[in-house]
Design a protein around this motif. Structure first.
Motif, short mmCIF file in Angstrom:
data_model
loop_
_atom_site.label_atom_id
_atom_site.label_comp_id
_atom_site.label_asym_id
_atom_site.label_seq_id
_atom_site.Cartn_x
_atom_site.Cartn_y
_atom_site.Cartn_z
N LEU A 70 0.84 -1.20 0.00
CA LEU A 70 0.00 0.00 0.00
C LEU A 70 0.87 1.25 0.00
O LEU A 70 0.48 2.30 0.52
N VAL A 71 2.05 1.15 -0.59
CA VAL A 71 2.93 2.31 -0.72
C VAL A 71 2.38 3.21 -1.81
O VAL A 71 1.97 2.74 -2.87
N GLN A 72 2.37 4.51 -1.55
CA GLN A 72 1.83 5.46 -2.52
C GLN A 72 2.78 5.59 -3.71
O GLN A 72 3.93 5.18 -3.67
N HIS B 155 -4.00 8.06 -3.13
CA HIS B 155 -3.64 7.73 -1.75
C HIS B 155 -4.51 8.53 -0.78
O HIS B 155 -5.15 9.51 -1.16
N VAL C 46 3.81 -0.09 3.88
CA VAL C 46 3.07 1.16 3.92
C VAL C 46 4.01 2.21 4.50
O VAL C 46 4.95 1.88 5.22
N VAL D 61 -1.38 6.00 2.69
CA VAL D 61 -1.86 4.71 2.20
C VAL D 61 -2.17 4.82 0.71
O VAL D 61 -3.12 5.52 0.32
N LEU E 194 -3.74 -3.92 6.89
CA LEU E 194 -3.71 -2.55 7.39
C LEU E 194 -4.49 -2.40 8.68
O LEU E 194 -4.01 -1.82 9.66
#
Length: 481
Positions: free
Chosen positions: A127-129, A411, A435, A456, A473
């Protein structure tokens, strides 16, 4: 194909392309017993022993290798035959000469008691932007545009590139930005570049003095400015975006803004501040660098037009397809004030060395035929559904967590209790989730935005992994107090 060094130790590359068999291989021939035949045998043994030639690799036919290296055919044939006899190679009728399966190099013996270092654990969920959904790239439509573009391309398109970029793409970009983003663009003001970072590198070569930057943003961008010898001062932000009324006190000659969707906090620049920053630029001779980050992905109301439309001579507009299509394309654009065009082109150089002309031609067709608009609309619906799923899950399982920055983009920011960022990120890692914390993006004062938080990115995961990512998450978030 032959590439030979000046001396007897020069590298030699031999290939069997002429006969359609084997592949190019690089050999280091050295002086020693046996002359050229012995040097070839030693080089082949070494390539197999070290694993550069893997078991089963097919070697070039000896006739092709001999011709490429300037050796007698018998010399190469005898070298192959000796290595076959020694067990390094195998030769079968119709299969050619290959590296023998049992010639695989031995594994190094680890001393007793030595522990094998653990490999870094790859996160199961991401969930890395910063990245779009790669699985949604429009392959069929892109392929159709590529075929049409190559068929119609003039011969000169395959020569040295114009630093301005392909005229087909500059026209398509100008038309699209005028229509969709409210930019006042002419093709002769458009310069193609490899994304926003590439644009910032070029602008760093032509600007001087100090640039004001928002108090939340990418440290990478600040580093690019510093590497160009430019000073930076921090402009605070709040829930209405950058506090541009403080520009006059900074002494900066330019300001870098993300007006459509402040990165990473997610707000947009208030209408009064958009007008105010243009007034500042007119009054001082300053320059606004507009990063149209996420400008095409708004969900709760119509997209906000670009600041550049208020004054094209005081604003540099920068955009790219990194989020809308794919960062792999490395295509972006600047719409420049007239007084900067020549300076930027001089900084770029006499030839295009940054962005593929073929990708530019394909993108020009992709935009002109309407495929780009259709893709953006489709992805806007897709990402809105992703955002809504994120909000629904958080409302059900973590209703105490405040979510901001959700009106646009790929995000959201999740507000965390003070001092918990690192713990939550580490907890997410234990859940197999990558994240990012909000803190590393902060480099100055801000009010009305989260102190501690998570950034996120809901665009990255493939569809089959999205539910699992949201579950991980929620497991990592701190409980309600």
């Amino acid at each position: 194909m032959v590439n030979q060094g000046d001396g007897p130790h020069g590298g030699i590359r031999g290939g069997g392309a002429a006969e359609g068999l084997g592949g190019d291989l690089h050999l280091e021939l050295s002086d020693g017993p046996g002359g050229r035949r012995g040097a070839l045998i030693r080089a082949l043994r070494d390539a197999v022993r070290t694993g550069r030639l893997a078991p089963g690799t097919r070697l070039p036919p000896y006739r092709s290798l001999a011709a490429d290296l300037g050796l007698a055919r018998n010399t190469v044939a005898e070298a192959y035959a000796e290595l076959v006899a020694e067990g390094w190679l195998t030769a079968r009728q119709g299969s050619g000469t290959r590296v023998a399966a049992r010639a695989e190099p031995p594994r190094p013996v680890r001393p007793p008691g030595t522990l094998t270092p653990p490999l870094p654990r790859r996160p199961r969920y991401d969930l890395v932007q910063g990245a779009p959904d790669a699985a949604s790239f429009p392959r069929a439509a892109w392929l159709a545009s590529t075929r049409r573009a190559l068929t119609a391309a003039p011969n000169e398109a395959f020569g040295p590139g114009d630093p301005r970029g392909r005229p087909e793409l500059r026209r398509a970009v100008a038309d699209y930005l005028t229509r969709a983003r409210g930019v006042r663009a002419e093709p002769d003001r458009v310069v193609i570049c490899p994304g926003f970072a590439g644009a910032l590198r070029l602008l760093g070569r032509v600007l001087s003095g100090t640039i004001a930057v928002e108090s939340y943003g990418l440290g990478f961008h600040r580093s690019l400015l510093a590497d160009a010898g430019l000073g930076t001062v921090v402009l605070p932000i709040d829930e209405h975006g950058a506090r541009v009324e403080e520009l006059a006190a900074t002494g900066a000659g330019a300001v870098l803004l993300t007006p459509a969707h402040q990165f990473p906090t997610g707000g947009s620049l208030h209408a009064e501040r958009r007008a105010a920053v243009v007034d500042w630029a007119r009054a001082t001779g300053g320059l606004v660098l507009e990063d149209d980050y996420d400008g095409e992905f708004r969900y709760d109301r119509q997209p906000v037009g670009a600041v550049q439309g208020l004054d094209p001579e005081r604003v540099v507009y920068v955009g790219s397809v990194s989020k809308s299509l794919s960062p792999a394309l490395r295509v972006g654009w600047m719409v420049l004030p007239a007084h900067l065009v020549d300076a930027v082109l001089a900084a770029k150089g006499e030839r295009e060395s940054w962005t593929s002309a073929l990708d530019q031609l394909a993108l020009a067709d992709f935009i002109a035929c309407g495929s780009y608009d259709r893709h953006v609309r489709r992805m806007r619906r897709h990402y809105r559904r992703r955002r809504d799923r994120l909000l629904t899950v958080l409302a059900e399982r973590a209703p105490h967590v405040r979510v901001t920055g959700i009106a646009a983009g790929l995000h959201a920011v999740l507000e965390l209790p003070p001092g918990t960022e690192r713990t939550v990120v580490q907890g997410a890692a234990w859940q197999g989730l990558a994240v990012e914390a909000l803190g590393p993006y902060r480099h100055g004062e801000a009010t009305g935005v989260p102190g501690d938080g998570l950034v996120v990115g809901y665009g990255t995961p493939p569809e089959h992994a999205f539910s699992g990512a949201l579950d991980a998450l929620c497991q990592a978030l701190p409980p309600a107090r």
